[in-house]
Design a protein around this motif. Structure first.
Motif, PDB file in Angstrom:
ATOM      1  N   THR A 154      -2.848   3.189  -1.060  1.00  0.00           N
ATOM      2  CA  THR A 154      -1.598   2.463  -0.861  1.00  0.00           C
ATOM      3  C   THR A 154      -0.476   3.402  -1.276  1.00  0.00           C
ATOM      4  O   THR A 154      -0.399   3.833  -2.430  1.00  0.00           O
ATOM      5  N   LEU A 155       0.355   3.768  -0.303  1.00  0.00           N
ATOM      6  CA  LEU A 155       1.395   4.775  -0.467  1.00  0.00           C
ATOM      7  C   LEU A 155       2.756   4.103  -0.464  1.00  0.00           C
ATOM      8  O   LEU A 155       3.029   3.232   0.372  1.00  0.00           O
ATOM      9  N   TRP A 191       2.550   1.079   2.134  1.00  0.00           N
ATOM     10  CA  TRP A 191       1.572   0.934   3.216  1.00  0.00           C
ATOM     11  C   TRP A 191       0.160   0.995   2.657  1.00  0.00           C
ATOM     12  O   TRP A 191      -0.139   1.851   1.820  1.00  0.00           O
ATOM     13  N   ASN A 192      -0.715   0.117   3.153  1.00  0.00           N
ATOM     14  CA  ASN A 192      -2.155   0.290   2.976  1.00  0.00           C
ATOM     15  C   ASN A 192      -2.659   1.208   4.080  1.00  0.00           C
ATOM     16  O   ASN A 192      -2.492   0.901   5.269  1.00  0.00           O
ATOM     17  N   VAL A 193      -3.286   2.315   3.716  1.00  0.00           N
ATOM     18  CA  VAL A 193      -3.753   3.291   4.699  1.00  0.00           C
ATOM     19  C   VAL A 193      -5.240   3.548   4.451  1.00  0.00           C
ATOM     20  O   VAL A 193      -5.630   3.924   3.346  1.00  0.00           O
ATOM     21  N   ALA A 194      -6.053   3.336   5.494  1.00  0.00           N
ATOM     22  CA  ALA A 194      -7.495   3.552   5.391  1.00  0.00           C
ATOM     23  C   ALA A 194      -7.885   4.829   6.117  1.00  0.00           C
ATOM     24  O   ALA A 194      -7.401   5.085   7.227  1.00  0.00           O
ATOM     25  N   ASP A 197      -5.100   4.587  -5.197  1.00  0.00           N
ATOM     26  CA  ASP A 197      -6.336   4.716  -4.436  1.00  0.00           C
ATOM     27  C   ASP A 197      -7.304   3.605  -4.824  1.00  0.00           C
ATOM     28  O   ASP A 197      -7.424   3.253  -6.003  1.00  0.00           O
ATOM     29  N   TRP A 198      -7.975   3.077  -3.818  1.00  0.00           N
ATOM     30  CA  TRP A 198      -8.949   2.016  -4.046  1.00  0.00           C
ATOM     31  C   TRP A 198      -9.904   1.979  -2.860  1.00  0.00           C
ATOM     32  O   TRP A 198      -9.741   2.752  -1.918  1.00  0.00           O
ATOM     33  N   GLU A 199     -10.897   1.129  -2.907  1.00  0.00           N
ATOM     34  CA  GLU A 199     -11.802   0.994  -1.780  1.00  0.00           C
ATOM     35  C   GLU A 199     -12.269  -0.450  -1.679  1.00  0.00           C
ATOM     36  O   GLU A 199     -12.177  -1.224  -2.644  1.00  0.00           O
ATOM     37  N   PHE A 200     -12.739  -0.793  -0.492  1.00  0.00           N
ATOM     38  CA  PHE A 200     -13.205  -2.163  -0.251  1.00  0.00           C
ATOM     39  C   PHE A 200     -14.407  -2.088   0.676  1.00  0.00           C
ATOM     40  O   PHE A 200     -14.390  -1.358   1.670  1.00  0.00           O
TER      41      PHE A 200
END
Length: 255
Positions: free
Chosen positions: A247-248, A129-132, A195-198
């Motif tokens: 992203t988990l 999952w992408n989780v924000a 972990d990342w950011e946009f």
């Protein structure tokens, strides 16, 4: 709700974030072979990424509109229209069953049982999952608007938007791993995290929001009020917002 996203499949494919290439490559490199089944493939976002990593991908998608979009996005991508629980694999077997931000729509017990059935020995079950974690000022503005537009909704928008979504999903991943463990047929599940950011412009984030499950069935005027509130919060930040993502993944190898 699971079959509401196809109402604007083009926007979904354009606006939804992709998955970290490092995660896709990590999964692909761990497989005993190239055959990947993408559960709830939607418009083919994850499927295209796995194909770019050298995998052969078959999608399973309950919404025919999303499946058509996936086929248009990649003419070499095959998609069966069905829920995973009802889908019949025949003699087909796979080296991975993946699900990009879709496994929560699958009955967990039936889904794991189907994965056991279709995976080759050594193959991976890999939902992710992408989780924000939405910044607090934007979360509060959207929660205020949701409470005005949907006062009778059973969904607690304020709690969902203002608490850590990553922490909430961690709890969900623990439960998913428990189901996999109880089903048998898999080695001990692992959790992977990237972990990342946009950074989104105002318009780019407002393009994402209508693809989120809480908003896909809203009338245009109600959705417009919520988007206006979000846009004003982003304008107050200077017209852009940096969204932290995690992203988990739950990873279990077929024994």
């Amino acid at each position: 709700m699971a079959e509401s996203f196809g109402g604007d499949a083009e926007r979904y494919d354009r606006a939804r974030p992709r998955y970290p290439e490092a995660l896709v490559r990590r999964i692909a490199d761990a497989l005993p072979g190239p055959d990947v089944l993408d559960v709830g493939c939607g418009t083919g976002i994850a499927a295209r990424q796995f194909r770019a990593a050298g995998c052969r991908v078959l999608g399973v998608e309950p919404d025919a509109r999303m499946a058509d979009s996936a086929r248009r996005s990649d003419p070499d991508l095959d998609v069966d229209v069905a829920t995973f629980e009802r889908w019949e694999p025949g003699e087909r077997r796979f080296d991975a069953v993946v699900a990009g931000t879709a496994w929560h729509w699958v009955d967990p017990v039936a889904g794991v049982a189907k994965a056991v059935r279709v995976l080759r020995p050594g193959g991976l079950l890999a939902p992710f999952w992408n989780v924000a974690d939405v910044p607090a000022d934007l979360a509060e503005a959207v929660a205020d608007a949701c409470e005005r537009v949907m006062p009778d909704s059973p969904f607690d928008f304020r709690a969902a938007l203002t608490r850590s979504m990553v922490d909430g999903y961690q709890t969900f991943l623990v439960k998913a791993a428990d189901v996999i463990r109880a089903a048998g047929g898999f080695a001990e599940p692992e959790q992977w995290r990237h972990d990342w950011e946009f950074t989104y412009t105002r318009d780019a984030w407002l393009d994402v929001m209508p693809t989120q499950g809480a908003f896909t069935r809203l009338p245009a005027d109600g959705l417009g009020e919520i988007l206006d509130a979000a846009g004003a919060a982003i304008d107050a930040r200077g017209g852009s917002i940096t969204m932290p993502y995690a992203t988990l993944a739950v990873i279990a190898r077929r024994s």
